[in-house]
Design an enzyme around this catalytic site. Structure first.
Site, PDB file in Angstrom:
ATOM      1  N   ASP A   1      -1.335  -0.799  18.406  1.00 20.00           N
ATOM      2  CA  ASP A   1      -0.884   0.141  17.384  1.00 20.00           C
ATOM      3  C   ASP A   1      -0.911   1.575  17.938  1.00 20.00           C
ATOM      4  OD1 ASP A   1      -0.646   0.845  14.285  1.00 20.00           O
ATOM      5  OD2 ASP A   1      -2.263   2.076  15.087  1.00 20.00           O
TER       6      ASP A   1
ATOM      7  N   GLU B   1      -7.295  -4.867   8.875  1.00 20.50           N
ATOM      8  CA  GLU B   1      -6.591  -5.995   8.282  1.00 20.50           C
ATOM      9  C   GLU B   1      -7.326  -7.290   8.620  1.00 20.50           C
ATOM     10  OE1 GLU B   1      -2.462  -5.907   9.242  1.00 20.50           O
ATOM     11  OE2 GLU B   1      -2.351  -3.773   8.756  1.00 20.50           O
TER      12      GLU B   1
ATOM     13  N   GLY C   1      -3.553   5.075   4.698  1.00 20.33           N
ATOM     14  CA  GLY C   1      -3.923   5.088   3.286  1.00 20.33           C
ATOM     15  C   GLY C   1      -2.700   5.311   2.405  1.00 20.33           C
TER      16      GLY C   1
ATOM     17  N   THR D   1       0.836  -1.204   0.000  1.00 17.13           N
ATOM     18  CA  THR D   1       0.000   0.000   0.000  1.00 17.13           C
ATOM     19  C   THR D   1       0.872   1.255   0.000  1.00 17.13           C
ATOM     20  OG1 THR D   1      -1.606  -1.227   1.303  1.00 17.13           O
ATOM     21  CG2 THR D   1      -1.875   1.155   1.249  1.00 17.13           C
ATOM     22  N   VAL D   2       1.760   1.363   0.971  1.00 12.91           N
ATOM     23  CA  VAL D   2       2.547   2.598   1.094  1.00 12.91           C
ATOM     24  C   VAL D   2       3.653   2.651   0.039  1.00 12.91           C
ATOM     25  CG1 VAL D   2       3.902   4.050   2.650  1.00 12.91           C
ATOM     26  CG2 VAL D   2       2.063   2.648   3.577  1.00 12.91           C
TER      27      VAL D   2
ATOM     28  N   GLU E   1       8.282  10.455   9.851  1.00 15.54           N
ATOM     29  CA  GLU E   1       7.037  11.220   9.996  1.00 15.54           C
ATOM     30  C   GLU E   1       5.796  10.333   9.777  1.00 15.54           C
ATOM     31  OE1 GLU E   1       6.508  14.769  10.727  1.00 15.54           O
ATOM     32  OE2 GLU E   1       4.593  13.745  11.029  1.00 15.54           O
TER      33      GLU E   1
ATOM     34  N   LYS F   1       5.987   2.031  12.404  1.00 15.46           N
ATOM     35  CA  LYS F   1       5.903   2.414  13.838  1.00 15.46           C
ATOM     36  C   LYS F   1       6.402   1.309  14.760  1.00 15.46           C
ATOM     37  CE  LYS F   1       1.628   1.054  12.504  1.00 15.46           C
ATOM     38  NZ  LYS F   1       0.873   1.525  11.372  1.00 15.46           N
TER      39      LYS F   1
ATOM     40  N   LYS G   1       2.273   4.317  18.786  1.00 16.74           N
ATOM     41  CA  LYS G   1       2.320   5.700  18.285  1.00 16.74           C
ATOM     42  C   LYS G   1       2.352   6.703  19.445  1.00 16.74           C
ATOM     43  CE  LYS G   1      -0.271   4.427  14.137  1.00 16.74           C
ATOM     44  NZ  LYS G   1      -1.655   4.280  13.639  1.00 16.74           N
TER      45      LYS G   1
ATOM     46  N   GLY H   1     -11.381  -2.208   3.580  1.00 19.83           N
ATOM     47  CA  GLY H   1      -9.918  -2.074   3.614  1.00 19.83           C
ATOM     48  C   GLY H   1      -9.407  -1.208   4.759  1.00 19.83           C
TER      49      GLY H   1
HETATM   50  N1  LIG Z   1      -1.066   1.100   5.064  1.00 17.41           N
HETATM   51  C1  LIG Z   1      -1.101   2.273   5.669  1.00 17.41           C
HETATM   52  O1  LIG Z   1      -2.029   3.053   5.467  1.00 17.41           O
HETATM   53  C2  LIG Z   1       0.023   2.697   6.581  1.00 17.41           C
HETATM   54  C3  LIG Z   1      -0.055   3.950   7.247  1.00 17.41           C
HETATM   55  C4  LIG Z   1       1.016   4.375   8.055  1.00 17.41           C
HETATM   56  C5  LIG Z   1       2.101   3.527   8.215  1.00 17.41           C
HETATM   57  N2  LIG Z   1       2.123   2.304   7.583  1.00 17.41           N
HETATM   58  C6  LIG Z   1       3.302   1.454   7.778  1.00 17.41           C
HETATM   59  O2  LIG Z   1       3.955   1.293   6.518  1.00 17.41           O
HETATM   60  C7  LIG Z   1       4.549   0.010   6.436  1.00 17.41           C
HETATM   61  C8  LIG Z   1       4.028  -0.710   5.187  1.00 17.41           C
HETATM   62  O3  LIG Z   1       2.632  -0.884   5.274  1.00 17.41           O
HETATM   63  P1  LIG Z   1       1.790  -1.373   4.008  1.00 17.41           P
HETATM   64  O4  LIG Z   1       0.361  -1.200   4.404  1.00 17.41           O
HETATM   65  O5  LIG Z   1       2.264  -0.727   2.764  1.00 17.41           O
HETATM   66  O6  LIG Z   1       2.139  -2.936   3.976  1.00 17.41           O
HETATM   67  P2  LIG Z   1       1.791  -3.982   2.824  1.00 17.41           P
HETATM   68  O7  LIG Z   1       0.751  -3.451   1.928  1.00 17.41           O
HETATM   69  O8  LIG Z   1       1.566  -5.280   3.505  1.00 17.41           O
HETATM   70  O9  LIG Z   1       3.155  -4.072   1.969  1.00 17.41           O
HETATM   71  C9  LIG Z   1       4.336  -4.616   2.470  1.00 17.41           C
HETATM   72  C10 LIG Z   1       5.335  -4.733   1.322  1.00 17.41           C
HETATM   73  O10 LIG Z   1       6.589  -5.137   1.861  1.00 17.41           O
HETATM   74  C11 LIG Z   1       6.999  -6.358   1.268  1.00 17.41           C
HETATM   75  N3  LIG Z   1       7.611  -7.181   2.312  1.00 17.41           N
HETATM   76  C12 LIG Z   1       7.083  -7.510   3.517  1.00 17.41           C
HETATM   77  N4  LIG Z   1       7.934  -8.256   4.222  1.00 17.41           N
HETATM   78  C13 LIG Z   1       9.036  -8.405   3.448  1.00 17.41           C
HETATM   79  C14 LIG Z   1      10.278  -9.085   3.607  1.00 17.41           C
HETATM   80  N5  LIG Z   1      10.560  -9.774   4.711  1.00 17.41           N
HETATM   81  N6  LIG Z   1      11.178  -9.020   2.613  1.00 17.41           N
HETATM   82  C15 LIG Z   1      10.913  -8.334   1.483  1.00 17.41           C
HETATM   83  N7  LIG Z   1       9.753  -7.668   1.263  1.00 17.41           N
HETATM   84  C16 LIG Z   1       8.832  -7.715   2.237  1.00 17.41           C
HETATM   85  C17 LIG Z   1       5.751  -7.007   0.690  1.00 17.41           C
HETATM   86  O11 LIG Z   1       6.112  -7.832  -0.397  1.00 17.41           O
HETATM   87  P3  LIG Z   1       5.012  -8.621  -1.292  1.00 17.41           P
HETATM   88  O12 LIG Z   1       4.300  -7.552  -2.054  1.00 17.41           O
HETATM   89  O13 LIG Z   1       5.818  -9.483  -2.163  1.00 17.41           O
HETATM   90  O14 LIG Z   1       4.152  -9.350  -0.302  1.00 17.41           O
HETATM   91  C18 LIG Z   1       4.943  -5.764   0.278  1.00 17.41           C
HETATM   92  O15 LIG Z   1       5.321  -5.331  -1.012  1.00 17.41           O
HETATM   93  C19 LIG Z   1       4.197  -0.694   7.753  1.00 17.41           C
HETATM   94  O16 LIG Z   1       5.241  -0.514   8.666  1.00 17.41           O
HETATM   95  C20 LIG Z   1       2.954   0.032   8.219  1.00 17.41           C
HETATM   96  O17 LIG Z   1       2.793  -0.011   9.629  1.00 17.41           O
HETATM   97  C21 LIG Z   1       1.112   1.883   6.779  1.00 17.41           C
END
Ligand SMILES: NC(=O)c1ccc[n+]([C@@H]2O[C@H](COP(=O)([O-])OP(=O)(O)OC[C@H]3O[C@@H](n4cnc5c(N)ncnc54)[C@H](OP(=O)(O)O)[C@@H]3O)[C@@H](O)[C@H]2O)c1
Length: 412
Positions: free
Chosen positions: A197, A186, A298, A11-12, A125, A101, A201, A183
């Site tokens: 969580d 999770e 998001g 996502t990010v 940030e 985080k 924070k 969405g």
């Molecule tokens: N989603 C939000 O709105 C949001 C908001 C603020 C902060 N965050 C933080 O941002 C971070 C990412 O969140 P996200 O929602 O983008 O997660 P996500 O959608 O689950 O994406 C994670 C990505 O990292 C890859 N990945 C995970 N573990 C890995 C590993 N061991 N080796 C290599 N690649 C790996 C995954 O690969 P694959 O694609 O191959 O599975 C995927 O591309 C987290 O720390 C989350 O807490 C998220």
């Protein structure tokens, strides 16, 4: 020239790539530097075969140790191996920007000091409240204040669920399913609904605001899984809402910090934060109250915070550590000040429950509840220890089958 390695394309990560590509010219104009997307790390490359970036997508972390890559964006999530990767890259004098985080709450101080030693930046940030600027404002714009209090909604998933329960009279499980369908939650929502969580924070914000190390695992943390329609009805009768409130304050003997469902006035800053939004109310001695509101998660909101950090690094600002290196401060988990509490008792005789509550509390304001087995009231207590002691006594009466209590914060 900045050669960027992005760890994660979820996502990010995909949002960061999209924003960077959209803003290449602007970044160059603003910073005088060209940014080049070198590599993207994923776990399962086969999931990304249709990506426009498949030529630079890899699952081999060693490719990022290349010395040409001079900045890393870590958006893969989880504690390990993200922590080890960040540490390695900082030691290799690469700047790191993260949204993680989990890593920042546990290792933020250590990683900040490694960054400082190596003369590079470690910025995060996006790790608190996604798209809402809060870490930089606390660190810079509000630096002229002694920050005394933080009261915040830091988790969009639980705020969405509680908003659905309040506005549409859904039960907890129905609201959770709706959040998952859209969405906002999770498949495994534990970290959100149990309050972990938000506690992570809150620890990050408190550490930065009070210039004290706050360990997230010591924070009192209660989730929202036990909130039911009767609690919501009681809140409505009091012109309140129930929010998963993250509260901390700087006290002489330590830092008070708690995350738990709390009653707040529905007309205050916090009561008006609905759905998946986050809100953070900060109190400084010079500025007074300052309120931050926006999307706490998001793809693009979070990517906007990541890109802000990237630009900051490119403009060579703020290389100093965001954390202070101290021993962790004692965490106080009991509210020490006078407050109102909402107590809810279950039993066969409402009259007996009423009599018991009136026996133990001087100030009682009853809340009418249609259910014959439920008695609810607003009571006043000097501090939380007093409330706990009385609840323990009430539980010993055979007429009392269950007791619940919520703290009420007015004026926020
Ligand atoms: N989603 C939000 O709105 C949001 C908001 C603020 C902060 N965050 C933080 O941002 C971070 C990412 O969140 P996200 O929602 O983008 O997660 P996500 O959608 O689950 O994406 C994670 C990505 O990292 C890859 N990945 C995970 N573990 C890995 C590993 N061991 N080796 C290599 N690649 C790996 C995954 O690969 P694959 O694609 O191959 O599975 C995927 O591309 C987290 O720390 C989350 O807490 C998220």
């Amino acid at each position: 020239m900045i050669n960027l390695g992005v760890l994660g394309n979820g996502t990010v990560g995909s949002g960061v790539v999209e924003l960077i590509e959209k803003n290449v010219e602007y970044i160059k104009k603003r910073t005088g530097k060209e940014i080049f997307l070198s590599k993207i790390l994923v776990k399962n490359p086969e999931k990304h075969f249709e990506s426009d970036h498949k030529n630079i997508i890899t699952n081999d972390i060693n490719e990022f140790y290349d010395e040409k890559i001079n900045m890393i964006v870590e958006v893969m999530g989880g504690l390990h191996p993200a922590y080890e990767y960040i540490k390695d890259f900082l030691n290799m004098k690469k700047h790191v920007v993260t949204a993680n985080k989990d890593v920042v709450a546990k290792y933020g101080e250590e990683l900040s000091s490694i960054a400082e030693k190596n003369g590079v930046s470690f910025r995060f940030e996006a790790s608190v409240a996604g798209g809402i600027p809060i870490i930089k404002p606390l660190q810079e714009c509000l630096a002229g204040n002694n920050i005394s209090d933080i009261r915040a909604i830091l988790n969009g998933t639980t705020n969405f669920i509680l908003s659905k329960m309040f506005n549409e009279n859904l039960e907890y499980n129905e609201a959770l399913k709706e959040a998952q369908r859209l969405g906002f939650a999770e498949a495994n929502p534990e970290a959100d609904v149990m309050g972990y969580d938000a506690a992570r924070k809150l620890a990050i914000l408190s550490s930065i605001s009070y210039y004290e190390k706050v360990d997230w695992e010591s924070i009192l943390t209660e989730g929202i899984t036990e909130i039911d329609e009767v609690d919501i009805q009681i809140a409505k009768k009091l012109n309140c809402k129930i929010k998963l409130l993250a509260v901390s304050s700087k006290e002489t003997e330590g830092v008070y910090a708690a995350v738990r469902p709390s009653f707040v006035s529905k007309h205050g800053y916090i009561g008006k934060v609905n759905d998946e939004f986050n809100g953070i109310l900060v109190e400084g001695d010079a500025v007074g109250e300052v309120f931050f509101l926006g999307k706490g998660a998001g793809k693009l909101p979070t990517a906007s915070a990541v890109l802000g950090d990237i630009l900051n690094v490119l403009e060579n600002n703020n290389q100093r550590s965001m954390f202070v290196s101290t021993a962790p401060r004692p965490i106080i988990t009991k509210w020490k000040k006078k407050a109102q509490w909402i107590i809810r008792l279950h039993g066969q005789s409402k009259d007996k429950l009423r009599a018991l509550v009136r026996e133990y509390f001087k100030e009682v304001c009853e809340v009418h509840c249609e259910l014959p087995e439920v008695y609810a009231a607003v009571v006043h207590a000097e501090n939380e220890e007093y409330i706990d002691a009385i609840i323990d006594k009430l539980k010993n009466f055979k007429e009392v089958e269950k007791v619940k209590a919520f703290i009420r914060f007015d004026g926020i």
